[in-house]
Design a protein around this motif. Structure first.
Motif, short mmCIF file in Angstrom:
data_model
loop_
_atom_site.label_atom_id
_atom_site.label_comp_id
_atom_site.label_asym_id
_atom_site.label_seq_id
_atom_site.Cartn_x
_atom_site.Cartn_y
_atom_site.Cartn_z
N ASN A 1 0.83 -1.21 0.00
CA ASN A 1 0.00 0.00 0.00
C ASN A 1 0.86 1.26 0.00
OD1 ASN A 1 -2.33 -1.54 0.05
ND2 ASN A 1 -2.46 -1.56 2.28
N LYS A 2 2.03 1.16 0.64
CA LYS A 2 2.92 2.32 0.72
C LYS A 2 3.52 2.67 -0.63
CE LYS A 2 7.23 3.89 2.91
NZ LYS A 2 8.31 3.54 3.85
N TYR A 3 3.91 1.63 -1.41
CA TYR A 3 4.68 1.88 -2.63
C TYR A 3 3.89 1.75 -3.93
CZ TYR A 3 8.84 1.62 0.31
OH TYR A 3 9.79 1.85 1.26
N GLU A 4 2.76 1.08 -3.92
CA GLU A 4 2.08 0.72 -5.17
C GLU A 4 1.81 1.95 -6.03
OE1 GLU A 4 -1.30 -2.45 -6.58
OE2 GLU A 4 -1.54 -1.48 -4.63
N GLY A 5 1.20 2.99 -5.44
CA GLY A 5 0.88 4.18 -6.22
C GLY A 5 2.12 4.87 -6.75
N LYS A 6 3.13 4.99 -5.89
CA LYS A 6 4.37 5.66 -6.27
C LYS A 6 5.07 4.92 -7.41
CE LYS A 6 8.61 7.46 -4.12
NZ LYS A 6 9.39 7.54 -2.86
N VAL A 7 5.12 3.61 -7.30
CA VAL A 7 5.76 2.78 -8.33
C VAL A 7 5.01 2.88 -9.65
CG1 VAL A 7 6.25 0.39 -9.02
CG2 VAL A 7 6.88 1.19 -6.73
N ASN A 8 3.70 2.74 -9.62
CA ASN A 8 2.90 2.81 -10.85
C ASN A 8 3.04 4.17 -11.52
OD1 ASN A 8 1.98 0.20 -10.64
ND2 ASN A 8 0.09 0.76 -9.57
N ASN A 9 3.05 5.23 -10.73
CA ASN A 9 3.18 6.58 -11.29
C ASN A 9 4.52 6.75 -11.99
OD1 ASN A 9 0.65 7.35 -10.38
ND2 ASN A 9 1.43 8.29 -8.51
N LYS A 10 5.58 6.24 -11.39
CA LYS A 10 6.91 6.38 -12.00
C LYS A 10 7.03 5.53 -13.26
CE LYS A 10 9.82 8.55 -11.10
NZ LYS A 10 10.29 9.82 -11.72
N ILE A 11 6.44 4.33 -13.25
CA ILE A 11 6.44 3.49 -14.45
C ILE A 11 5.75 4.23 -15.59
CG2 ILE A 11 5.46 1.40 -15.50
CD1 ILE A 11 5.92 0.00 -12.79
N ASN A 12 4.60 4.80 -15.32
CA ASN A 12 3.85 5.52 -16.36
C ASN A 12 4.60 6.76 -16.82
OD1 ASN A 12 1.70 3.71 -16.40
ND2 ASN A 12 0.64 4.76 -14.73
N GLU A 13 5.23 7.46 -15.88
CA GLU A 13 5.96 8.68 -16.24
C GLU A 13 7.11 8.37 -17.21
OE1 GLU A 13 8.53 12.33 -14.14
OE2 GLU A 13 7.79 10.65 -12.92
N ILE A 14 7.95 7.39 -16.84
CA ILE A 14 9.08 7.05 -17.71
C ILE A 14 8.60 6.45 -19.03
CG2 ILE A 14 11.17 5.65 -17.93
CD1 ILE A 14 11.48 5.77 -14.90
N SER A 15 7.58 5.59 -18.97
CA SER A 15 7.04 4.97 -20.19
C SER A 15 6.53 6.03 -21.16
CB SER A 15 5.91 4.00 -19.84
OG SER A 15 6.38 2.92 -19.06
N ASN A 16 5.85 7.04 -20.65
CA ASN A 16 5.32 8.10 -21.51
C ASN A 16 6.44 8.89 -22.16
OD1 ASN A 16 2.66 7.45 -20.96
ND2 ASN A 16 2.48 8.86 -19.24
N ILE A 17 7.54 9.10 -21.42
CA ILE A 17 8.70 9.78 -22.00
C ILE A 17 9.28 8.96 -23.15
CG2 ILE A 17 11.08 10.51 -21.55
CD1 ILE A 17 10.18 11.16 -18.66
N LEU A 18 9.42 7.66 -22.93
CA LEU A 18 9.98 6.78 -23.96
C LEU A 18 9.06 6.64 -25.16
CD1 LEU A 18 11.51 3.91 -21.77
CD2 LEU A 18 12.63 5.97 -22.64
N MET A 19 7.76 6.60 -24.92
CA MET A 19 6.80 6.43 -26.01
C MET A 19 6.78 7.64 -26.95
SD MET A 19 5.27 3.43 -25.78
CE MET A 19 3.67 3.50 -26.55
N ARG A 20 7.24 8.79 -26.45
CA ARG A 20 7.28 9.99 -27.30
C ARG A 20 8.52 10.02 -28.19
NH1 ARG A 20 5.05 12.48 -22.53
NH2 ARG A 20 7.12 13.15 -21.82
N LYS A 21 9.46 9.11 -27.95
CA LYS A 21 10.66 9.05 -28.78
C LYS A 21 10.32 8.54 -30.18
CE LYS A 21 14.62 8.37 -25.72
NZ LYS A 21 15.80 7.50 -25.50
N SER B 1 11.02 6.12 -33.28
CA SER B 1 11.42 4.71 -33.25
C SER B 1 12.91 4.51 -33.46
CB SER B 1 10.63 3.92 -34.31
OG SER B 1 9.26 3.95 -34.01
N LYS B 2 13.51 5.33 -34.32
CA LYS B 2 14.94 5.18 -34.61
C LYS B 2 15.81 5.56 -33.41
CE LYS B 2 15.29 9.76 -36.80
NZ LYS B 2 16.16 10.37 -35.80
N ASP B 3 15.23 6.32 -32.46
CA ASP B 3 15.99 6.75 -31.29
C ASP B 3 15.74 5.86 -30.07
OD1 ASP B 3 17.02 8.94 -32.71
OD2 ASP B 3 15.22 10.13 -32.27
#
Length: 530
Positions: free
Chosen positions: A42-62, A64-66
Motif C-alpha cells: 500500500n505504501k509503494y504501489e501508487g508511487k511505483v505505478n506513477n513512476k512506471i507511467n511517467e518514464i514509459s510516456n517519455i519513452l513512447m514519445r521518442k 522509433s529510430k531513437d
C-alpha cells in the motif's frame, strides 16, 4: 490529574504491545509477514505505478529510430504497445550491417528480447531466424558469463523451443553458469572480486530453474548472501571501481533478481540499511527530468539512459511481484493462455507428380487449437520440386526430393518424399522451321519455329531463343517472345539472332511459363551453327 493521564497512557501502550505480541503468536510469523507485505504494498504501489507511467510516456514519445533495445524491452515488459516502426528499424539495421549489429554473442540475446517485447517475429527479422542463430553459438567455447546468461533469458522470454538437431542445451549452459560461481564468496566475479551487477543478473538468468533444480536453488541462495555483503551500511553497492560503485543500476539489478525468485525487495532483511529498503534506495536516484541517475550528485537534474532503463525494469519487476506474477520481468509473453504445438502430420508421406504439375500438400497441426500454427516450408532440391508458403508443390524436373514442414512453435517437423516424372507430352511442342542456310557464321540468322499447344486450355508462355558458345556452354545473346496459343492450336514465331564470324556456336529454343518462375513448358530444340 496529569499523573493519572500519564499512568493511563503508559498502561495503554503496555496493553497494545502485549496485544500485538499475542496477535503475532496467534497468527504465526508467516501470516504476520503477509500483513507487513500488504502494508508495504500500500505504501509503494501508487508511487511505483506513477513512476512506471511517467518514464514509459517519455519513452513512447521518442521516434522509433531513437529508441534503444533496452527501452523497447522495458516498454514491452510494462505492457506498452511499441510502434511497428521500431521493428522496421531493427530489420533495416540487421540487413544493412549484420556484423555491426551482432558484434558479440550477447547481442543476439538482447535483440531477441527487444523483438519479442515489440511483438515481432524472432524467426524472421532482417531476413534471419534469431533463435536459430543464437542456438548455433558454441557456448562451450564462449566463456563470457553474460553471453550464457543472456542466452537463457532470451530463450525463456518467449518460451522459445530449441531447433531440431541443435547442440544448444539450456541445461548445460545452466551447469556452466553454476560452475563459474566464486566458491569462496558465493557470488559471481567482475573485474575485482564479487560484482553486484554480475551476480544479480546471473540470479535473474537462473530464476526459471530456482524452484525445480536443487543445485540452482542452493547456489542462488548463497549468491543472495554474497550480493548483500557487497552493500555497505549506507545502502551503496561496491562495484569493480569508483565508476561502477554506489550506482542505481546495482540497486535495480538486485530488485529484478529478488523479484524473479519470489523474494520481496521491500522487506528482505539482508538488504535493509538504516531503515531503507531497496525501493527506497532506488528512488534516491530519481532525477528532476523524470528518470534515474547513475550515481548521486548534488543537483540530481539529468537522468542517465542506462540507469533509467534498468530503473524502469526494476519497478516493473516489483509491480509484477506485488501483483502476484511469478518469474523474471523478462518473461515477456503471457504463457498462461498459450497452447503449444505437439506435432505436425501430413496426409501423404510420399507423392508422385509430373513435370509442371501442381499439388497441395495438406498439413495438420496438433492440437487444432494451438496458439501458433504457422509453418515454414522447404524443399531439399528446388531444381526438382518447389514449395510455396502455403504448401503448394510444383514439379520442376525428373528426380526425387523431400518437402519439409516445420512449425514455428516448437520446431515440430513433418517430411514428404516427392518424386517427379517426365511428362509424356510437353504442354508446348516446339518444331524447327529454320532453313540450314541461315545457320552460318557471320549471318544475322532468321530463326523460325512452330509452337504447338498440346493441351485443351489456352496457354501463355515465354519463348526463349538463345545463342550459346559450344566451348563453355555460356549464353551469349538471346531474344524473348511473349506468346499465347489457344488450346489445341499452333503459332509460328520468328526472330533474328546475330552470329559471330569465328567460333563454335549453337542456338537453343525452349519455352517457360514466365521469367519469374522459369518453369519449363516445352521440349528444347538445338540448332548447330556451321
Amino acid at each position: 490529574m496529569k499523573v493519572k493521564w500519564k499512568n493511563y497512557i503508559a498502561k495503554l501502550i503496555i496493553f497494545s504491545m502485549i496485544f500485538i505480541n499475542i496477535s503475532v503468536s496467534i497468527l504465526g510469523f508467516s501470516q504476520y509477514e503477509v500483513l507487513a507485505t500488504e502494508c508495504i504494498k500500500n505504501k509503494y504501489e501508487g508511487k511505483v505505478n506513477n513512476k512506471i507511467n511517467e518514464i514509459s510516456n517519455i519513452l513512447m514519445r521518442k521516434e522509433s529510430k531513437d529508441l534503444s533495445d533496452w527501452e523497447a524491452i522495458a516498454l514491452g515488459a510494462a505492457g506498452k504497445k511499441i510502434s511497428e516502426d521500431y521493428l522496421k528499424e531493427v530489420d533495416k539495421k540487421i540487413r544493412e550491417d549484420y556484423d555491426d549489429t551482432f558484434r558479440v554473442n550477447t547481442d543476439y540475446g538482447r535483440i531477441i528480447l527487444a523483438v519479442t517485447a515489440a511483438d515481432g517475429d524472432t524467426t524472421n527479422i532482417g531476413g534471419i531466424n534469431l533463435i536459430n542463430k543464437l542456438c548455433e553459438i558454441n557456448f562451450k567455447k564462449d566463456h563470457n558469463l553474460f553471453a550464457k546468461t543472456f542466452a537463457i533469458i532470451a530463450m525463456e522470454c518467449g518460451n522459445f523451443q530449441v531447433p531440431t538437431n541443435s547442440n544448444f542445451s539450456k541445461e548445460k549452459i545452466v551447469e556452466s553458469i553454476l560452475s563459474k560461481k566464486n566458491q569462496e564468496t558465493g557470488g559471481w566475479n567482475g573485474i575485482n572480486g564479487v560484482d553486484p551487477d554480475t551476480t544479480a543478473m546471473t540470479i535473474t538468468g537462473l530464476s526459471s530453474y530456482y524452484e525445480k533444480n536443487s543445485d540452482v536453488k542452493e547456489t542462488v541462495d548463497d549468491a543472495i548472501i554474497a550480493l548483500s555483503k557487497t552493500m555497505d551500511e549506507n545502502g551503496e553497492f561496491k562495484g569493480s571501481d569508483k565508476t561502477t560503485s554506489a550506482s542505481s543500476e546495482s540497486v535495480s539489478q538486485t530488485i529484478i533478481a529478488l523479484c524473479s525468485i519470489g523474494k520481496d525487495p521491500a522487506t528482505h532483511k539482508d538488504f535493509i540499511r538504516k531503515d531503507k529498503n531497496l525501493i527506497d534506495l532506488l528512488f534516491e536516484f530519481e532525477t528532476a527530468d523524470g528518470g534515474f541517475s547513475h550515481q548521486k550528485d548534488a543537483k540530481m537534474e539529468d537522468s542517465n539512459g542506462m540507469a533509467t532503463e534498468q530503473g524502469l525494469l526494476a519497478l516493473i519487476a516489483y509491480k509484477n511481484f506485488i501483483e502476484g506474477k511469478k518469474g523474471s520481468v523478462y518473461l515477456l509473453k503471457n504463457f498462461d493462455n498459450i497452447i503449444p504445438v505437439e506435432k505436425i502430420l501430413f496426409e501423404e508421406d510420399e507423392i508422385t507428380l509430373k513435370e509442371n504439375e501442381k499439388h497441395i500438400l495438406k498439413a495438420s497441426v496438433i492440437p487444432e487449437n494451438a496458439s501458433n500454427k504457422d509453418i515454414e516450408w522447404t524443399s531439399d532440391n528446388e531444381d526438382i520440386a518447389k514449395v510455396d508458403i502455403k504448401g503448394n508443390i510444383t514439379g520442376i524436373s525428373e528426380g526425387t526430393t523431400v518437402i519439409t514442414a516445420i512449425t514455428k512453435d516448437g520446431n515440430k517437423m513433418a517430411k514428404c518424399k516427392v518424386k517427379i516424372v517426365k511428362n509424356e507430352k510437353n504442354i508446348i511442342e516446339i518444331v524447327n522451321l529454320t532453313p540450314n542456310s541461315e545457320l552460318k557464321l557471320g549471318n544475322e540468322a532468321e530463326i523460325q519455329v512452330k509452337a504447338i499447344n498440346n493441351f485443351k486450355e489456352d496457354k501463355n508462355f515465354i519463348l526463349i531463343i538463345a545463342l550459346y558458345n559450344e566451348e563453355d556452354n555460356k549464353m551469349i545473346s538471346y531474344d524473348l517472345i511473349e506468346g499465347m496459343i489457344n488450346g489445341g492450336e499452333f503459332e509460328n514465331f520468328k526472330t533474328k539472332i546475330e552470329i559471330p564470324t569465328h567460333g563454335k556456336y549453337n542456338i537453343k529454343v525452349f519455352a517457360w511459363d514466365d521469367m519469374e518462375n522459369m518453369n519449363s513448358l516445352s521440349n528444347r530444340i538445338d540448332m548447330k551453327i556451321k
